[in-house]
Write a protein that holds these residues in place. Sequence first.
Motif, PDB file in Angstrom:
ATOM      1  N   GLY A  48       0.802  -1.224   0.000  1.00 22.66           N
ATOM      2  CA  GLY A  48       0.000   0.000   0.000  1.00 22.66           C
ATOM      3  C   GLY A  48       0.833   1.270   0.000  1.00 22.66           C
ATOM      4  N   GLN A  49       0.195   2.384  -0.395  1.00 21.83           N
ATOM      5  CA  GLN A  49       0.892   3.661  -0.522  1.00 21.83           C
ATOM      6  C   GLN A  49       1.381   4.187   0.811  1.00 21.83           C
ATOM      7  OE1 GLN A  49       1.840   4.790  -3.186  1.00 21.83           O
ATOM      8  NE2 GLN A  49       0.451   4.227  -4.841  1.00 21.83           N
ATOM      9  N   GLY A  50       0.659   3.895   1.877  1.00 21.12           N
ATOM     10  CA  GLY A  50       1.037   4.417   3.189  1.00 21.12           C
ATOM     11  C   GLY A  50       2.356   3.857   3.698  1.00 21.12           C
ATOM     12  N   SER A  51       2.781   2.730   3.171  1.00 24.29           N
ATOM     13  CA  SER A  51       4.020   2.123   3.649  1.00 24.29           C
ATOM     14  C   SER A  51       5.250   2.813   3.074  1.00 24.29           C
ATOM     15  CB  SER A  51       4.067   0.643   3.262  1.00 24.29           C
ATOM     16  OG  SER A  51       4.226   0.504   1.864  1.00 24.29           O
ATOM     17  N   GLY A  52       5.061   3.604   2.023  1.00 21.62           N
ATOM     18  CA  GLY A  52       6.193   4.225   1.354  1.00 21.62           C
ATOM     19  C   GLY A  52       6.804   3.313   0.306  1.00 21.62           C
ATOM     20  N   ARG A  53       6.365   2.070   0.266  1.00 24.53           N
ATOM     21  CA  ARG A  53       6.880   1.130  -0.730  1.00 24.53           C
ATOM     22  C   ARG A  53       5.724   0.418  -1.438  1.00 24.53           C
ATOM     23  NH1 ARG A  53      10.406   0.465   3.586  1.00 24.53           N
ATOM     24  NH2 ARG A  53      12.448   1.368   3.094  1.00 24.53           N
ATOM     25  N   GLY A  54       4.691   1.171  -1.746  1.00 19.94           N
ATOM     26  CA  GLY A  54       3.556   0.627  -2.475  1.00 19.94           C
ATOM     27  C   GLY A  54       3.683   0.984  -3.940  1.00 19.94           C
ATOM     28  N   GLY A  55       2.569   0.934  -4.658  1.00 19.22           N
ATOM     29  CA  GLY A  55       2.581   1.322  -6.072  1.00 19.22           C
ATOM     30  C   GLY A  55       3.431   0.380  -6.891  1.00 19.22           C
ATOM     31  N   THR A  56       4.572   0.866  -7.353  1.00 17.14           N
ATOM     32  CA  THR A  56       5.438   0.014  -8.178  1.00 17.14           C
ATOM     33  C   THR A  56       6.317  -0.898  -7.327  1.00 17.14           C
ATOM     34  OG1 THR A  56       7.083   1.754  -8.264  1.00 17.14           O
ATOM     35  CG2 THR A  56       5.526   1.653 -10.089  1.00 17.14           C
ATOM     36  N   SER A  57       6.270  -0.751  -6.031  1.00 20.71           N
ATOM     37  CA  SER A  57       6.973  -1.639  -5.097  1.00 20.71           C
ATOM     38  C   SER A  57       8.473  -1.691  -5.366  1.00 20.71           C
ATOM     39  CB  SER A  57       6.393  -3.040  -5.134  1.00 20.71           C
ATOM     40  OG  SER A  57       5.020  -2.999  -4.853  1.00 20.71           O
TER      41      SER A  57
END
Length: 148
Positions: A22-31
Amino acid sequence: MNLSNLKPAQGSTKTNKRVGRGQGSGRGGTSTRGPKGAQSRTGYSRKAGFEGGQMPIQRRLPKFGFKNHERVEYKAINISALEELAKKNNLSEITIDSLIGAGLISSTDRVKILGNGTLTVKLNVTAHKFSKSAVAAIEAQQGQAITL
């Protein structure tokens, strides 16, 4: 002890980054894989020697010659070395095992006896191959050249 120096117990926390949560983790999106291209896809594995589309070094360099994969390599030992070994260890018969024990060859080596030097003692020599001059020198002393 105070709140500023509290730490979790040794080995109780994980240090690997959890991606794709998820986006909130800072490592979401394109991972962390970047936007597009083969490397961003699942199942991607880079071929050995791949240089990002640039012509690989094994194709850029010119090729020379021919390498025979069935060539048999022999460790060359002169009869002068055999005489030295026979006199030092008081041997009348030299085998592959005695050459290994003397440290002249390893257990995987194939041996060729060459005729460099002089032979003054009678020896029975067992090896994989002999040169003509080595056989002549061994038989001149009433010894035997036994081929494996």
